[in-house]
Motif scaffolding. Structure first.
Motif, PDB file in Angstrom:
ATOM      1  N   PRO A 139     -44.859  -0.199  50.486  1.00 40.61           N
ATOM      2  CA  PRO A 139     -45.006  -1.236  51.511  1.00 40.61           C
ATOM      3  C   PRO A 139     -45.889  -0.785  52.677  1.00 40.61           C
ATOM      4  CG  PRO A 139     -42.716  -0.459  51.381  1.00 40.61           C
ATOM      5  CD  PRO A 139     -43.500   0.280  50.347  1.00 40.61           C
ATOM      6  N   PRO A 140     -46.694  -1.704  53.223  1.00 39.74           N
ATOM      7  CA  PRO A 140     -47.513  -1.370  54.390  1.00 39.74           C
ATOM      8  C   PRO A 140     -46.627  -1.092  55.610  1.00 39.74           C
ATOM      9  CG  PRO A 140     -48.274  -3.395  53.332  1.00 39.74           C
ATOM     10  CD  PRO A 140     -46.974  -3.026  52.699  1.00 39.74           C
ATOM     11  N   PRO A 141     -47.073  -0.272  56.511  1.00 40.74           N
ATOM     12  CA  PRO A 141     -48.325   0.458  56.479  1.00 40.74           C
ATOM     13  C   PRO A 141     -48.212   1.655  55.535  1.00 40.74           C
ATOM     14  CG  PRO A 141     -47.122   1.060  58.463  1.00 40.74           C
ATOM     15  CD  PRO A 141     -46.306   0.017  57.745  1.00 40.74           C
ATOM     16  N   ARG A 142     -49.133   1.760  54.615  1.00 42.45           N
ATOM     17  CA  ARG A 142     -49.113   2.838  53.625  1.00 42.45           C
ATOM     18  C   ARG A 142     -49.672   4.114  54.245  1.00 42.45           C
ATOM     19  NH1 ARG A 142     -51.387  -1.652  50.896  1.00 42.45           N
ATOM     20  NH2 ARG A 142     -49.879  -2.514  49.446  1.00 42.45           N
ATOM     21  N   PRO A 143     -49.118   5.265  53.839  1.00 44.56           N
ATOM     22  CA  PRO A 143     -49.686   6.528  54.321  1.00 44.56           C
ATOM     23  C   PRO A 143     -51.070   6.754  53.734  1.00 44.56           C
ATOM     24  CG  PRO A 143     -47.901   6.935  52.756  1.00 44.56           C
ATOM     25  CD  PRO A 143     -47.985   5.457  52.945  1.00 44.56           C
ATOM     26  N   PRO A 144     -51.860   7.623  54.346  1.00 46.66           N
ATOM     27  CA  PRO A 144     -53.162   7.948  53.755  1.00 46.66           C
ATOM     28  C   PRO A 144     -52.964   8.597  52.389  1.00 46.66           C
ATOM     29  CG  PRO A 144     -52.683   9.378  55.624  1.00 46.66           C
ATOM     30  CD  PRO A 144     -51.586   8.371  55.565  1.00 46.66           C
ATOM     31  N   VAL A 145     -53.989   8.487  51.550  1.00 49.54           N
ATOM     32  CA  VAL A 145     -53.852   8.948  50.169  1.00 49.54           C
ATOM     33  C   VAL A 145     -55.062   9.751  49.728  1.00 49.54           C
ATOM     34  CG1 VAL A 145     -54.769   6.773  49.234  1.00 49.54           C
ATOM     35  CG2 VAL A 145     -53.304   8.202  47.795  1.00 49.54           C
ATOM     36  N   ARG A 196     -63.815   4.574  39.977  1.00 49.53           N
ATOM     37  CA  ARG A 196     -64.206   4.236  41.359  1.00 49.53           C
ATOM     38  C   ARG A 196     -64.027   2.745  41.645  1.00 49.53           C
ATOM     39  NH1 ARG A 196     -66.550   8.481  44.247  1.00 49.53           N
ATOM     40  NH2 ARG A 196     -66.681  10.331  42.943  1.00 49.53           N
ATOM     41  N   ASN A 197     -64.309   1.890  40.673  1.00 50.48           N
ATOM     42  CA  ASN A 197     -64.075   0.457  40.850  1.00 50.48           C
ATOM     43  C   ASN A 197     -62.580   0.165  41.013  1.00 50.48           C
ATOM     44  OD1 ASN A 197     -66.772  -0.216  40.740  1.00 50.48           O
ATOM     45  ND2 ASN A 197     -66.736  -0.680  38.543  1.00 50.48           N
ATOM     46  N   ARG A 198     -61.786   0.844  40.224  1.00 55.08           N
ATOM     47  CA  ARG A 198     -60.332   0.675  40.305  1.00 55.08           C
ATOM     48  C   ARG A 198     -59.803   1.084  41.673  1.00 55.08           C
ATOM     49  NH1 ARG A 198     -56.863   3.931  35.952  1.00 55.08           N
ATOM     50  NH2 ARG A 198     -54.800   3.154  36.448  1.00 55.08           N
ATOM     51  N   LEU A 199     -60.339   2.169  42.216  1.00 55.40           N
ATOM     52  CA  LEU A 199     -59.873   2.669  43.506  1.00 55.40           C
ATOM     53  C   LEU A 199     -60.435   1.880  44.690  1.00 55.40           C
ATOM     54  CD1 LEU A 199     -59.995   6.520  42.906  1.00 55.40           C
ATOM     55  CD2 LEU A 199     -57.992   5.018  42.915  1.00 55.40           C
ATOM     56  N   ALA A 200     -61.515   1.150  44.484  1.00 55.46           N
ATOM     57  CA  ALA A 200     -62.132   0.388  45.584  1.00 55.46           C
ATOM     58  C   ALA A 200     -61.167  -0.639  46.164  1.00 55.46           C
ATOM     59  CB  ALA A 200     -63.403  -0.283  45.095  1.00 55.46           C
ATOM     60  N   SER A 201     -60.246  -1.137  45.352  1.00 57.52           N
ATOM     61  CA  SER A 201     -59.327  -2.181  45.811  1.00 57.52           C
ATOM     62  C   SER A 201     -58.111  -1.652  46.569  1.00 57.52           C
ATOM     63  CB  SER A 201     -58.846  -3.005  44.624  1.00 57.52           C
ATOM     64  OG  SER A 201     -58.059  -2.195  43.763  1.00 57.52           O
ATOM     65  N   VAL A 202     -57.913  -0.343  46.607  1.00 57.89           N
ATOM     66  CA  VAL A 202     -56.704   0.183  47.253  1.00 57.89           C
ATOM     67  C   VAL A 202     -56.897   0.488  48.734  1.00 57.89           C
ATOM     68  CG1 VAL A 202     -55.819   1.144  45.097  1.00 57.89           C
ATOM     69  CG2 VAL A 202     -57.032   2.627  46.689  1.00 57.89           C
ATOM     70  N   GLY A 203     -58.104   0.395  49.226  1.00 55.50           N
ATOM     71  CA  GLY A 203     -58.344   0.680  50.635  1.00 55.50           C
ATOM     72  C   GLY A 203     -58.832   2.100  50.828  1.00 55.50           C
ATOM     73  N   PRO A 204     -58.832   2.561  52.080  1.00 57.24           N
ATOM     74  CA  PRO A 204     -59.370   3.891  52.376  1.00 57.24           C
ATOM     75  C   PRO A 204     -58.619   4.983  51.607  1.00 57.24           C
ATOM     76  CG  PRO A 204     -58.892   2.689  54.391  1.00 57.24           C
ATOM     77  CD  PRO A 204     -58.335   1.891  53.256  1.00 57.24           C
ATOM     78  N   HIS A 205     -59.368   5.916  51.070  1.00 60.57           N
ATOM     79  CA  HIS A 205     -58.779   7.016  50.323  1.00 60.57           C
ATOM     80  C   HIS A 205     -59.795   8.145  50.219  1.00 60.57           C
ATOM     81  CE1 HIS A 205     -61.032   4.745  47.313  1.00 60.57           C
ATOM     82  NE2 HIS A 205     -61.229   5.910  46.729  1.00 60.57           N
ATOM     83  N   VAL A 206     -59.290   9.284  49.764  1.00 58.72           N
ATOM     84  CA  VAL A 206     -60.151  10.416  49.432  1.00 58.72           C
ATOM     85  C   VAL A 206     -59.968  10.640  47.935  1.00 58.72           C
ATOM     86  CG1 VAL A 206     -60.623  12.863  49.850  1.00 58.72           C
ATOM     87  CG2 VAL A 206     -59.804  11.430  51.730  1.00 58.72           C
ATOM     88  N   VAL A 229     -56.695  16.557  51.993  1.00 55.66           N
ATOM     89  CA  VAL A 229     -55.444  16.163  52.657  1.00 55.66           C
ATOM     90  C   VAL A 229     -55.658  16.082  54.162  1.00 55.66           C
ATOM     91  CG1 VAL A 229     -53.092  16.948  53.224  1.00 55.66           C
ATOM     92  CG2 VAL A 229     -53.891  16.967  50.835  1.00 55.66           C
ATOM     93  N   ASN A 230     -56.314  17.073  54.734  1.00 56.69           N
ATOM     94  CA  ASN A 230     -56.565  17.049  56.180  1.00 56.69           C
ATOM     95  C   ASN A 230     -57.468  15.885  56.577  1.00 56.69           C
ATOM     96  OD1 ASN A 230     -54.954  19.200  57.226  1.00 56.69           O
ATOM     97  ND2 ASN A 230     -56.301  20.607  56.162  1.00 56.69           N
ATOM     98  N   ALA A 231     -58.457  15.561  55.747  1.00 60.79           N
ATOM     99  CA  ALA A 231     -59.323  14.412  56.024  1.00 60.79           C
ATOM    100  C   ALA A 231     -58.511  13.119  55.968  1.00 60.79           C
ATOM    101  CB  ALA A 231     -60.477  14.361  55.027  1.00 60.79           C
ATOM    102  N   ALA A 232     -57.636  13.001  54.995  1.00 59.18           N
ATOM    103  CA  ALA A 232     -56.794  11.807  54.883  1.00 59.18           C
ATOM    104  C   ALA A 232     -55.853  11.704  56.081  1.00 59.18           C
ATOM    105  CB  ALA A 232     -56.003  11.843  53.573  1.00 59.18           C
ATOM    106  N   LEU A 233     -55.284  12.807  56.507  1.00 51.93           N
ATOM    107  CA  LEU A 233     -54.374  12.790  57.656  1.00 51.93           C
ATOM    108  C   LEU A 233     -55.084  12.381  58.942  1.00 51.93           C
ATOM    109  CD1 LEU A 233     -52.228  15.952  56.941  1.00 51.93           C
ATOM    110  CD2 LEU A 233     -51.424  13.574  56.976  1.00 51.93           C
ATOM    111  N   ARG A 234     -56.340  12.754  59.080  1.00 53.45           N
ATOM    112  CA  ARG A 234     -57.100  12.361  60.277  1.00 53.45           C
ATOM    113  C   ARG A 234     -57.328  10.855  60.339  1.00 53.45           C
ATOM    114  NH1 ARG A 234     -59.756  17.183  59.123  1.00 53.45           N
ATOM    115  NH2 ARG A 234     -61.448  16.141  58.012  1.00 53.45           N
ATOM    116  N   ARG A 235     -57.288  10.193  59.196  1.00 52.62           N
ATOM    117  CA  ARG A 235     -57.492   8.744  59.152  1.00 52.62           C
ATOM    118  C   ARG A 235     -56.231   7.955  59.476  1.00 52.62           C
ATOM    119  NH1 ARG A 235     -60.688   7.359  53.819  1.00 52.62           N
ATOM    120  NH2 ARG A 235     -60.982   9.547  53.559  1.00 52.62           N
TER     121      ARG A 235
END
Length: 123
Positions: free
Chosen positions: A72-78, A90-100, A115-121
């Motif tokens: 459930p939103p708000p989802r943690p960074p991934v 990459r097409n499959r992941l495009a629909s999930v929102g910001p990610h690394v 992980v650190n880049a995702a946490l900064r977001r």
């Protein structure tokens, strides 16, 4: 006083890789919870409260991206990890929102950087 470490939830079906990621994160100062399947009972509750998720894209049963969208939103960074990078992934992941996204096999330092880049977001 007890220190509180950010909790990283790992979802990886390969037991050896799962243990290695968990150990790396713990040695790097994180608290980690590892799961081998998106169907494990405590996974959704842990993922909802996590600081970050590390999810394998290709899993038997519910995939990493499908599981992420069930949080459930708000989802943690991934951070998504995959051995099958390509246009379809990459097409499959495009629909999930910001990610690394990082590709297997990867170096420990690359996973930690992701992980650190995702946490900064994080909002």
């Amino acid at each position: 006083m007890d220190e509180i470490f950010p909790v990283i939830v790992i979802l990886e079906d390969d037991a050896g890789l799962r243990r290695a990621i968990e150990r790396l994160l713990k040695l790097s100062g994180f608290s980690a919870r590892a799961f081998g399947s998106a169907e494990e009972p405590d996974l959704l509750a842990c993922a909802t409260l996590a600081a970050c998720l590390v999810l394998d894209v290709q899993l038997p049963g519910n995939s990493g991206p499908a599981f992420y969208l069930s949080v459930p939103p708000p989802r943690p960074p991934v951070v998504f990890i995959t051995a099958f990078d390509g246009p379809a992934t990459r097409n499959r992941l495009a629909s999930v929102g910001p990610h690394v996204l990082i590709n297997k096999p990867f170096l420990g330092k690359d996973l930690l950087a992701a992980v650190n880049a995702a946490l900064r977001r994080q909002p």
